[in-house]
Design a protein around this motif. Structure first.
Motif, PDB file in Angstrom:
ATOM      1  N   THR A 189       0.928  -0.889   0.088  1.00 46.77           N
ATOM      2  CA  THR A 189       0.208  -0.232   0.233  1.00 46.77           C
ATOM      3  C   THR A 189       1.118   1.193   0.067  1.00 46.77           C
ATOM      4  O   THR A 189       1.620   1.623   0.492  1.00 46.77           O
ATOM      5  N   THR A 190       0.102   1.955  -0.936  1.00 47.92           N
ATOM      6  CA  THR A 190       0.847   3.121  -0.187  1.00 47.92           C
ATOM      7  C   THR A 190       0.364   3.903   0.686  1.00 47.92           C
ATOM      8  O   THR A 190      -0.782   4.578   0.298  1.00 47.92           O
ATOM      9  N   LEU A 191       0.875   5.661   0.860  1.00 51.73           N
ATOM     10  CA  LEU A 191      -0.133   6.428   2.133  1.00 51.73           C
ATOM     11  C   LEU A 191       0.628   7.135   2.191  1.00 51.73           C
ATOM     12  O   LEU A 191       1.675   6.741   1.897  1.00 51.73           O
ATOM     13  N   LEU A 192      -0.349   8.180   1.423  1.00 52.45           N
ATOM     14  CA  LEU A 192      -0.235   9.358   1.003  1.00 52.45           C
ATOM     15  C   LEU A 192      -0.915  10.747   1.990  1.00 52.45           C
ATOM     16  O   LEU A 192      -2.280  10.428   2.528  1.00 52.45           O
ATOM     17  N   ALA A 193      -0.750  12.267   2.477  1.00 52.56           N
ATOM     18  CA  ALA A 193      -0.998  12.532   2.914  1.00 52.56           C
ATOM     19  C   ALA A 193      -1.472  13.596   2.708  1.00 52.56           C
ATOM     20  O   ALA A 193      -0.796  13.653   1.045  1.00 52.56           O
ATOM     21  N   SER A 194      -2.935  14.411   2.573  1.00 48.97           N
ATOM     22  CA  SER A 194      -3.218  15.606   1.082  1.00 48.97           C
ATOM     23  C   SER A 194      -3.988  16.795   2.037  1.00 48.97           C
ATOM     24  O   SER A 194      -4.455  16.403   2.913  1.00 48.97           O
ATOM     25  N   ARG A 195      -2.265  17.393   2.050  1.00 47.86           N
ATOM     26  CA  ARG A 195      -2.665  19.215   3.013  1.00 47.86           C
ATOM     27  C   ARG A 195      -3.113  19.655   1.828  1.00 47.86           C
ATOM     28  O   ARG A 195      -2.505  21.023   0.967  1.00 47.86           O
ATOM     29  N   ASN A 196      -3.864  20.925   1.890  1.00 43.58           N
ATOM     30  CA  ASN A 196      -4.628  22.136   1.448  1.00 43.58           C
ATOM     31  C   ASN A 196      -4.204  22.326  -0.106  1.00 43.58           C
ATOM     32  O   ASN A 196      -4.851  20.680  -0.813  1.00 43.58           O
ATOM     33  N   ALA A 197      -3.688  22.892  -1.402  1.00 41.38           N
ATOM     34  CA  ALA A 197      -3.847  23.049  -1.822  1.00 41.38           C
ATOM     35  C   ALA A 197      -2.926  23.880  -2.984  1.00 41.38           C
ATOM     36  O   ALA A 197      -2.734  24.854  -2.473  1.00 41.38           O
ATOM     37  N   THR A 198      -2.343  23.545  -3.761  1.00 42.01           N
ATOM     38  CA  THR A 198      -1.316  24.507  -4.602  1.00 42.01           C
ATOM     39  C   THR A 198      -2.200  26.066  -6.411  1.00 42.01           C
ATOM     40  O   THR A 198      -3.654  25.524  -5.799  1.00 42.01           O
ATOM     41  N   LEU A 199      -1.610  26.540  -6.293  1.00 44.47           N
ATOM     42  CA  LEU A 199      -1.965  27.848  -7.289  1.00 44.47           C
ATOM     43  C   LEU A 199      -2.735  27.178  -8.907  1.00 44.47           C
ATOM     44  O   LEU A 199      -3.267  26.760  -8.799  1.00 44.47           O
ATOM     45  N   ALA A 200      -1.682  25.364  -8.736  1.00 44.61           N
ATOM     46  CA  ALA A 200      -1.943  24.829  -9.552  1.00 44.61           C
ATOM     47  C   ALA A 200      -3.157  23.663  -9.286  1.00 44.61           C
ATOM     48  O   ALA A 200      -3.773  23.614 -10.118  1.00 44.61           O
ATOM     49  N   ASP A 201      -3.342  24.010  -8.309  1.00 46.79           N
ATOM     50  CA  ASP A 201      -4.486  23.184  -7.871  1.00 46.79           C
ATOM     51  C   ASP A 201      -6.074  23.469  -8.688  1.00 46.79           C
ATOM     52  O   ASP A 201      -6.609  23.596  -8.824  1.00 46.79           O
ATOM     53  N   PHE A 202      -5.735  25.132  -7.760  1.00 46.34           N
ATOM     54  CA  PHE A 202      -7.475  26.480  -7.837  1.00 46.34           C
ATOM     55  C   PHE A 202      -6.980  26.431  -9.724  1.00 46.34           C
ATOM     56  O   PHE A 202      -8.869  26.870 -10.132  1.00 46.34           O
ATOM     57  N   GLU A 203      -5.673  26.668 -10.465  1.00 44.33           N
ATOM     58  CA  GLU A 203      -6.239  26.750 -12.031  1.00 44.33           C
ATOM     59  C   GLU A 203      -6.632  25.694 -12.428  1.00 44.33           C
ATOM     60  O   GLU A 203      -7.775  25.741 -13.474  1.00 44.33           O
ATOM     61  N   THR A 204      -6.543  24.085 -11.874  1.00 44.84           N
ATOM     62  CA  THR A 204      -7.290  23.571 -12.435  1.00 44.84           C
ATOM     63  C   THR A 204      -8.496  23.309 -11.767  1.00 44.84           C
ATOM     64  O   THR A 204      -9.658  22.763 -13.221  1.00 44.84           O
ATOM     65  N   VAL A 205      -8.919  23.738 -11.090  1.00 45.99           N
ATOM     66  CA  VAL A 205     -10.599  23.702 -10.855  1.00 45.99           C
ATOM     67  C   VAL A 205     -11.092  24.770 -11.831  1.00 45.99           C
ATOM     68  O   VAL A 205     -12.338  24.629 -11.600  1.00 45.99           O
ATOM     69  N   LEU A 206     -10.854  26.135 -12.006  1.00 48.13           N
ATOM     70  CA  LEU A 206     -11.035  27.244 -12.754  1.00 48.13           C
ATOM     71  C   LEU A 206     -11.381  26.995 -13.729  1.00 48.13           C
ATOM     72  O   LEU A 206     -12.242  27.129 -14.812  1.00 48.13           O
ATOM     73  N   GLU A 207     -10.127  25.756 -14.785  1.00 45.18           N
ATOM     74  CA  GLU A 207      -9.995  25.595 -15.654  1.00 45.18           C
ATOM     75  C   GLU A 207     -11.728  24.499 -16.045  1.00 45.18           C
ATOM     76  O   GLU A 207     -12.418  24.808 -16.650  1.00 45.18           O
ATOM     77  N   ALA A 208     -12.142  23.810 -15.287  1.00 46.38           N
ATOM     78  CA  ALA A 208     -12.941  23.387 -14.954  1.00 46.38           C
ATOM     79  C   ALA A 208     -14.055  23.936 -14.937  1.00 46.38           C
ATOM     80  O   ALA A 208     -15.546  23.611 -15.350  1.00 46.38           O
ATOM     81  N   MET A 209     -14.599  24.855 -13.840  1.00 42.62           N
ATOM     82  CA  MET A 209     -15.553  25.655 -13.589  1.00 42.62           C
ATOM     83  C   MET A 209     -15.569  26.401 -15.808  1.00 42.62           C
ATOM     84  O   MET A 209     -16.958  26.483 -15.449  1.00 42.62           O
ATOM     85  N   ARG A 210     -14.636  26.862 -15.692  1.00 43.12           N
ATOM     86  CA  ARG A 210     -15.371  27.661 -16.709  1.00 43.12           C
ATOM     87  C   ARG A 210     -15.717  26.472 -18.066  1.00 43.12           C
ATOM     88  O   ARG A 210     -16.129  27.231 -19.208  1.00 43.12           O
ATOM     89  N   ALA A 211     -15.208  25.714 -18.307  1.00 45.69           N
ATOM     90  CA  ALA A 211     -15.828  24.214 -19.243  1.00 45.69           C
ATOM     91  C   ALA A 211     -16.982  23.941 -18.909  1.00 45.69           C
ATOM     92  O   ALA A 211     -18.515  22.739 -19.257  1.00 45.69           O
ATOM     93  N   GLY A 212     -18.027  24.374 -17.495  1.00 44.11           N
ATOM     94  CA  GLY A 212     -19.229  23.855 -16.912  1.00 44.11           C
ATOM     95  C   GLY A 212     -19.116  22.608 -16.797  1.00 44.11           C
ATOM     96  O   GLY A 212     -20.264  21.874 -16.472  1.00 44.11           O
ATOM     97  N   ARG A 213     -17.830  22.039 -15.981  1.00 45.43           N
ATOM     98  CA  ARG A 213     -18.146  20.488 -15.764  1.00 45.43           C
ATOM     99  C   ARG A 213     -17.668  20.691 -14.311  1.00 45.43           C
ATOM    100  O   ARG A 213     -17.606  19.394 -13.396  1.00 45.43           O
ATOM    101  N   ILE A 214     -18.335  21.157 -13.490  1.00 46.18           N
ATOM    102  CA  ILE A 214     -18.505  21.479 -11.922  1.00 46.18           C
ATOM    103  C   ILE A 214     -19.749  21.865 -11.560  1.00 46.18           C
ATOM    104  O   ILE A 214     -20.515  22.723 -12.249  1.00 46.18           O
ATOM    105  N   PRO A 215     -20.477  21.004 -10.898  1.00 47.68           N
ATOM    106  CA  PRO A 215     -21.988  21.385 -10.694  1.00 47.68           C
ATOM    107  C   PRO A 215     -21.945  22.524  -9.455  1.00 47.68           C
ATOM    108  O   PRO A 215     -22.393  21.928  -8.360  1.00 47.68           O
ATOM    109  N   ASP A 216     -21.890  23.851  -9.521  1.00 46.54           N
ATOM    110  CA  ASP A 216     -21.500  24.798  -8.230  1.00 46.54           C
ATOM    111  C   ASP A 216     -22.849  24.893  -7.895  1.00 46.54           C
ATOM    112  O   ASP A 216     -23.089  25.342  -6.846  1.00 46.54           O
TER     113      ASP A 216
END
Length: 336
Positions: free
Chosen positions: A275-302
């Motif tokens: 098993t690979t065990l990972l912690a995931s904390r907060n987010a980076t600017l790249a992750d915000f950009e990923t969300v923005l791209e998906a929002m602009r494309a209408g792929r998030i049911p906001d």
């Protein structure tokens, strides 16, 4: 200006404060929307361990620029979002671009006063234009980015079987971005209303209620092999420990949750599955950009995610109702 102060657990008050003076290198913002998240609820109930009272809560926000320095790239009237993780820029994590786990991190609304106020002055490096999205959408970027970060960190691939344990907003964010990567997503939760929401609005492939036969159901969904990637977003130590048993041989287990305490697991089971065990904390600017791209494309049911709204002045009276299960809250937005 009007601000809402959490004076102590369970006590919120409206207070008039001076509009902050913009410091060198800062941007003065007129706050527009603030998303209420689990951290804010924990502050209100007294179960957030990294906080001193009194505190102005709120770290999910959109705003409009009032005043900025000429070389900041920002102008009065710009719609923006804020990266609320105020990283130092020079520690061992920041030097690697991992600003989300900065050694000296200060999170708005937790380590310093946040966005449940009319005006806020923030260092310019954490203020970014919210181009192509609404102010409502911009205020929902942060919690979605946490899910996007977890999915990216886990490197979810198309066709993989993914289990998300905990169908709160962060868990839902992980489901959304795992689905966008082409994974088959199952959610596991105690609440029937949350499971129904994930099926009707997020398009998960299966929803399983926590119960005496949930492990059998999860096994049946995967031909007894369980899941290539498991995410825990429960904030519950028992659920976090149990989640190890749902990871397929060769799979990954990512803890988005954080709890004070010790995570434990069976080493023979952990070892034989590699098993690979990972912690995931907060987010980076790249992750915000990923969300923005998906929002602009209408792929998030906001619009579906935004289940509740309130005015800033009404927060002291309305906030406690967000904790009632019958309210079926996913994401509440405060209009400032």
């Amino acid at each position: 200006m009007l601000s809402v102060i959490c004076e102590s657990p369970g006590v919120l008050r409206v207070q008039q404060r001076d509009v902050p003076a913009r410091g060198n290198g800062e941007v003065l913002l007129r706050v527009s929307r603030v998303g209420i998240c689990g951290t804010d609820l924990h502050i209100f109930t007294g179960s957030q361990p990294y906080l001193e009272y009194p505190r102005v809560m709120g770290h999910e926000l959109s705003a409009v620029v009032v005043e900025a320095e000429r070389d900041s790239g920002l102008s009065a009237g710009d719609s923006i979002y804020v990266m609320p993780y105020l990283s130092c820029g020079h520690c061992v994590a920041c030097r690697q671009g991992k600003t989300n786990c900065c050694v000296n991190i200060k999170v708005l609304g937790v380590h310093c006063d946040g966005a449940l106020t009319e005006y806020l002055s923030v260092p310019a490096q954490f203020v970014h234009k919210a181009e192509g999205v609404t102010l409502d959408q911009a205020a929902m970027l942060e919690f979605l980015a946490i899910g996007a970060h977890a999915v990216r960190r886990t490197d979810v691939l198309a066709g993989q079987r993914v289990l998300v344990v905990g169908a709160g907003p962060i868990g839902m964010a992980a489901m959304i971005f795992a689905k966008l990567r082409g994974a088959a997503v199952t959610c596991l939760d105690t609440r029937a209303d949350r499971l129904a929401f994930c099926q009707s609005h997020l398009g998960v492939d299966a929803a399983v209620a926590v119960g005496v036969d949930d492990a059998k159901q999860l096994a049946s969904l995967t031909d007894g092999e369980f899941f290539d990637a498991v995410f825990d977003a429960t904030g519950n130590i028992d659920a976090m420990n149990r989640g190890f048993s749902f990871v397929a041989h060769g799979g990954k287990y990512t803890l988005i949750s954080i709890v004070p305490g010790q995570v434990t697991f069976s080493d023979p089971e952990f070892h034989k599955r590699e098993t690979t065990l990972l912690a995931s904390r907060n987010a980076t600017l790249a992750d915000f950009e990923t969300v923005l791209e998906a929002m602009r494309a209408g792929r998030i049911p906001d619009q579906a995610l935004n289940t509740h709204r309130m005015q800033l002045a009404d927060v002291p009276d309305a906030f406690a109702r967000l904790l009632e299960p019958g309210q079926t809250v996913v994401k509440a937005l405060v209009e400032c």
